[in-house]
Design an enzyme around this catalytic site. Structure first.
Site, mmCIF file in Angstrom:
data_model
loop_
_atom_site.group_PDB
_atom_site.id
_atom_site.type_symbol
_atom_site.label_atom_id
_atom_site.label_comp_id
_atom_site.label_asym_id
_atom_site.label_seq_id
_atom_site.Cartn_x
_atom_site.Cartn_y
_atom_site.Cartn_z
ATOM 1 N N LEU A 69 0.969 -1.045 0.062
ATOM 2 C CA LEU A 69 0.137 -0.158 -0.070
ATOM 3 C C LEU A 69 0.646 1.354 -0.293
ATOM 4 C CD1 LEU A 69 -2.805 1.336 -0.214
ATOM 5 C CD2 LEU A 69 -2.205 1.362 2.785
ATOM 6 N N ASP A 70 0.732 1.998 -1.132
ATOM 7 C CA ASP A 70 1.574 3.247 -1.058
ATOM 8 C C ASP A 70 2.587 3.693 -1.320
ATOM 9 O OD1 ASP A 70 -1.315 4.737 -1.058
ATOM 10 O OD2 ASP A 70 -0.855 4.940 0.942
ATOM 11 N N ALA A 71 3.009 2.220 -1.744
ATOM 12 C CA ALA A 71 5.115 2.335 -1.408
ATOM 13 C C ALA A 71 5.825 1.203 -3.363
ATOM 14 C CB ALA A 71 5.228 1.202 -0.464
#
Lengths: 290, 290, 290, 290
Positions: free
Chosen positions: A233-235
Site C-alpha cells: 500500500l502506497d509504496a
C-alpha cells in the site's frame, strides 16, 4: 520537459545492464534504418549498474514498419544487450480507464484535458464504486460503469471491475481518487499500468486521512504523489510528486480544498509521462525522461 | 512576510483560551498607552480553542518603559485572559550560540548574515564536537569552543557544552548540523530556545542518513525541516520546511550537495522568525506570524 | 491561507488613512455588537500612509442585521476614520459571469469547482465571442451566450456583451482567456469587478503571444498573472501570480500546454480571493488577506 | 540534475546543424576510443535547426590523451559535422575571478562553497571597486584587489580591472553584485566567460533598482537571473532564474533582504553549470544540460 508534437514518431524505451558501447549500438541501429532522432534521454545508474534510454525518431523518415523495426532491433540490439525494451508507434492511439469514487476533481481535470485534445490517450470509460460521478462523466460522452461495493463482497465487486476494465484493454488504469484498495491479483494483473494518486507527499502519511495526519503533525507543506500501484500500500514506484505551502491558519478542510489542486496536477503529469512512455520502472524506483 | 526594520518596537506575543473581545481588549490597551501598531497577526484555532496574537508597536510613541507596560498589561489583560504572553523590546539585542560538527554550510551562511547585519541577533559563540570549523569561525571574530565527544563519556561532554552555552544566556541555541542527539535534560533546559535543522522533509526520513533513505525510496523532491528540539527525536514542533526537486539522475552525493542549499535557507528563515518572536508554540505545533 | 468554512459570517473590509487607535476602535465596535472574530488581517503601508483590514465575525453571535450593523459602523467607525469600507454577509450568495473565447481550460476548471461546491459563487452565465465553448458550458447546466465580434463592429458587440453581463448583476466578471480587449467604458463600468488572467509573469511579456515572446527571450520560468482589468492593457492591480519551470527542450507548443495549468490555478486563486473579499485595491496595487 | 562526482572525466560539448546520424557518429567515435559514457544530454532545436550535445566519459577507460582524442575527434567528427565543439578534461582545474562592490552575500556564499570543496573551480582572486569586502575575502585566503572607480575615469579603472583579471586566465569572470556596467570591449573580450547576477526576473525590471520597480508595480513574486554578459544591458543569454513569493506586507527593504537568498542560489547554480560545461550558448539563448 520535452515536446510531444502531434507528429508521427516511433518511441524506443530500453533498460539493460550497463556497459560500453550501448549508445553507439542503439544510435547506429537507428541511423541505419534512416531514423532522425528528435528526442533522446539516457541514464546510467551506478548504484544498480543499469542503463536506461528513451529515444523518439521521426516515423516519416523510416521505410520499415514498426514490426519490421522491432524484429531487426531484437536481433541486432535487444538480445545482444539482454535488454528489456519496447517500441511504440505514436500513430497507434492509447487509452485509459479511470476508477473513481465520489471526489470529482481529478476526473473533471482529465475529462477536460481529453476534451481539449491535450491528453495523449482516449478515456475509454470511467468505473465508479459509487454512482455519484456518473452524470458528470456522461456529459462528456464517456461511458460510466457503476459497480457497488459492499464490505463483505469486495472480491466479487473487484472481479466485476476487472471484467469491465480489461474489456477496454487500456494502456493505463487510473485510480483517480478511487477509495478502495486493489487486491493483490489486480495489482499483479495491471502491474506497470495502474497509477494511483495519493494525497500526501509519500512516504509521509501513508494510508487513510493523510490531511488529518498532516494537520496533527503541523507540517508547513502538503503534497501529493503519483505512483504505480503495487500490492504494498502506497509504496509503489513514485512517478511524480509536488507540494504546496500551507500555514497555521489552514484547517483540515482548507488542506483538503487546496490539496485537490496539487493532486490534480501531479496525477495529470504522471499520467501524461506514463502514456508517452517516459517512465521506466526499475525495482522500487522510476526513471522519468520528462 | 513582514518587515523588520531597524526601528525601535515593542513586540507582544500572546496565547490564551479563545473568547469574544480579546482583540478589543488588547488593542484597547495598546491604544491607551499611545501605541501605534505597525504589525498585527491573529489566529483563532477552532481545533484547540486557543487564540494567538503577535503585535508590534512603535516604541517612540509610548512614554512608559517596557517594564511599566508589562506590569499594566499583566493586570489589565494578561491575567484576566489567563494568557501566556511575552513583551520584548527590540532595542534589547538578542544572541545565539551555534552547535556544529563538521559540515560548514549552515555555519558560513549564518556568519555571513551576521556579518552583513541581517541577522536579528549577535552570534556569541560556536561550540563544536569536532575542531574542524574552529578556524573558519574565528576568521569571523567569533569565539569557538571545541568539546570532544567520546562514545562512552557523552554525558560529561554535554555537561561541558551546557556550561559553555548557558554562560552566554542565548536567546537561541542553534543545532546547525550538529550530529549529536541532545539528552533529555538539555532538551528540557533549552525548551523553546533550541532549534534544529533536519535534512529531510519531516515526518519522512526521521533519524540517520535521510538522503540515503530518500534515494532508496525514489522520491522526486527532497527537503529540510527546522524545528524546536524536544526529547522526542525529530518530532518537535515544526517552524519551517521547504523542498527542492531532484530526479533519477541525482546520486546520494548530488542530494547531499543540493540539500545543503535548502537546509541553509530553511534554518535561516526559522531562526529569523524565532529571534523576531514570530513563532508561538502550542502543543506539538507552531503558529508562525511570518 | 485561511479557511472559508460554510459557516455564516459577516466580513468587513476597510481602508483608511493610518493613525493610532484604528484597531482598537474597530475591534471595540465588533465586541460591542457581540462579534466573535474568526479571522483578522491588518496591514499598515508606511509608503502610502494607508491602513487596511479585513475581519470576519460569526454571524450567529450577533443579534443585529447586516444593515443595522452597517448603519452603526458608518456612524461610529467608518465616517470618523474617513474610511472606505464594505460589510458583506456570507449568507448572501455571490455570482460570476465568465467571458471566454476558444480556450477551454480555465472554463472547465471553474465549472468543475462550481460543480463540486468549492467556488464561493454561482456561475450565472458564460459569454463567448466564439460559439465553440457553448456545448461544454451547457453540459454543466449554465446558460451560454454567443456574441460574435466582427472587427469593424466591436463597439456594438461589446454593448451586447455588457447588456447580457449586467443583466446578471455579477460580483465578478471573469475574462477566462477572453481574447478581446475591453473598451475603456466597460473597464470603468466593471472597475474592481473584472478580473483577467494574462498568460505571462507580468510585467514581462505584455500584450499578444506572450509564450512566443518568452520562447524568443529564452527565459527559464513561465508564469501567469491574475489582475483587475483597467483601461491600461495588462497593467491593472495584480491579485496573484505564479510560475513554472521550463527548459531549452520546451517548444512554444509545450509552453502553451504547460502554461494552461498555471493560468488555471492562478485565476482560480485570484477569483476565490476576490469573491471572499480578501482583495483590497489601493492605487495600482492590491493588499490580499489570503 | 546530474552528478558531478570527483571522478576523472572527459567532457565533450558540441553544437552543429541538425541532421540524421549525428548521435551515432559521436557515440561511435566515443566507443571506438574505449569511452564509457556516464552522462549524455541531447537537444534538437527545430526552431533554429541546430543540434546540441554534452557527453561525459570516464577517462580511466581511455588510453589516448585529451589532445589525441581532440585531434581525432576534429578529423572524424567535428569537421565533417561543421560543428563548434570543446573537449575538456576534468582533471585540469578551473578558476574564477569575482568582481564585487559592497554587497557581500554572493561573495560569502561562493567563498563558503569553495571552502567546503563544492565549487568546481578555484577562486583565484576578488576585485572590488570598493574596498569594503577586502578583509572578508582575505580571511578566506583569497587575494583582493581594490580598483577605485571615479565617474570621469572609468575607462582607466576598467583597464586596470581587465589587467588584473586577465592575469589569472580565469574560466569564469563572475559579476557577484558588481555595480558597474562593463564596457563593450570587456563584454567582447570575456564573451562566454562573464556571468552576471541581476536582481530581478528578467526581462522584468531591467536596469537600476529592480526591487523598487517591483514594489511600485505590486508583483507577487520577485526573482533573480544569472546570464552571460553582453554589450546589451541585462539582455545576455539567460542561464538560470528563480523566484520567491512576497506579499503586500513586504517593503522594499524586505524584498532586498529576501532577494539576496534567491540571488545567491541562482548565481551559484548558474556558475556551477558554466564551470561544468553544461551551458551551450546559441544566439540569445542557452541550452543547459543540468
Amino acid at each position: 520537459m520535452t515536446s510531444s508534437s502531434g507528429d508521427h514518431r516511433y518511441v524506443l524505451t530500453l533498460g539493460c545492464p550497463d556497459t560500453t558501447g550501448i549508445v553507439a549500438r542503439i544510435s547506429g541501429f537507428l541511423t541505419d534504418i534512416g531514423g532522425w532522432i528528435t528526442e533522446a534521454g539516457y541514464h546510467s545508474d551506478p548504484d544498480s549498474g543499469w542503463f536506461f534510454t528513451r529515444q523518439a525518431i521521426r516515423a516519416d523518415a523510416v521505410t520499415l514498419t514498426r514490426d519490421e523495426i522491432a524484429a531487426r532491433f531484437k536481433a541486432e540490439v535487444g538480445d545482444p544487450l539482454n535488454a528489456e525494451w519496447k517500441l511504440t508507434d505514436t500513430a497507434v492511439g492509447k487509452s485509459a480507464v479511470l476508477l473513481v469514487s465520489k471526489e470529482s476533481h481529478c476526473l473533471v481535470d482529465l475529462l477536460g484535458r481529453a476534451h481539449r485534445g491535450e491528453l495523449p490517450a482516449t478515456i475509454s470509460a470511467v468505473v465508479g464504486n459509487h454512482a455519484d460521478l456518473g452524470e458528470l462523466t456522461e456529459r462528456f460522452g464517456i461511458p460510466f460503469h457503476h459497480v457497488p461495493f459492499s464490505p463483505d463482497r469486495k472480491a466479487e465487486s473487484f472481479a466485476r471491475v476487472a471484467g469491465i476494465v480489461d474489456g477496454y484493454h487500456p494502456d493505463a488504469v487510473v485510480l483517480a481518487r478511487f477509495m478502495q484498495i486493489l487486491p493483490p491479483t489486480l495489482c499483479e494483473s495491471w502491474a506497470g499500468r495502474a497509477l494511483n494518486i495519493h494525497h500526501s507527499f509519500l512516504p509521509s502519511f501513508v494510508g487513510a486521512r493523510p490531511y488529518h495526519q498532516a494537520f496533527a503533525r503541523g507540517v508547513k507543506l502538503i503534497g501529493a504523489t503519483c505512483h504505480y500501484v503495487t500490492a504494498d500500500l502506497d509504496a509503489g514506484p513514485i512517478i511524480e510528486q509536488d507540494v504546496i505551502r500551507i500555514d497555521h491558519s489552514d484547517s483540515v478542510a482548507d488542506m483538503v480544498r487546496q490539496g485537490r489542486d496539487i493532486e490534480t496536477l501531479v496525477l495529470a503529469r504522471g499520467l501524461r509521462w506514463h502514456l508517452e512512455d517516459r517512465v521506466l520502472v526499475h525495482g522500487r524506483k522510476t526513471v522519468v525522461f520528462s
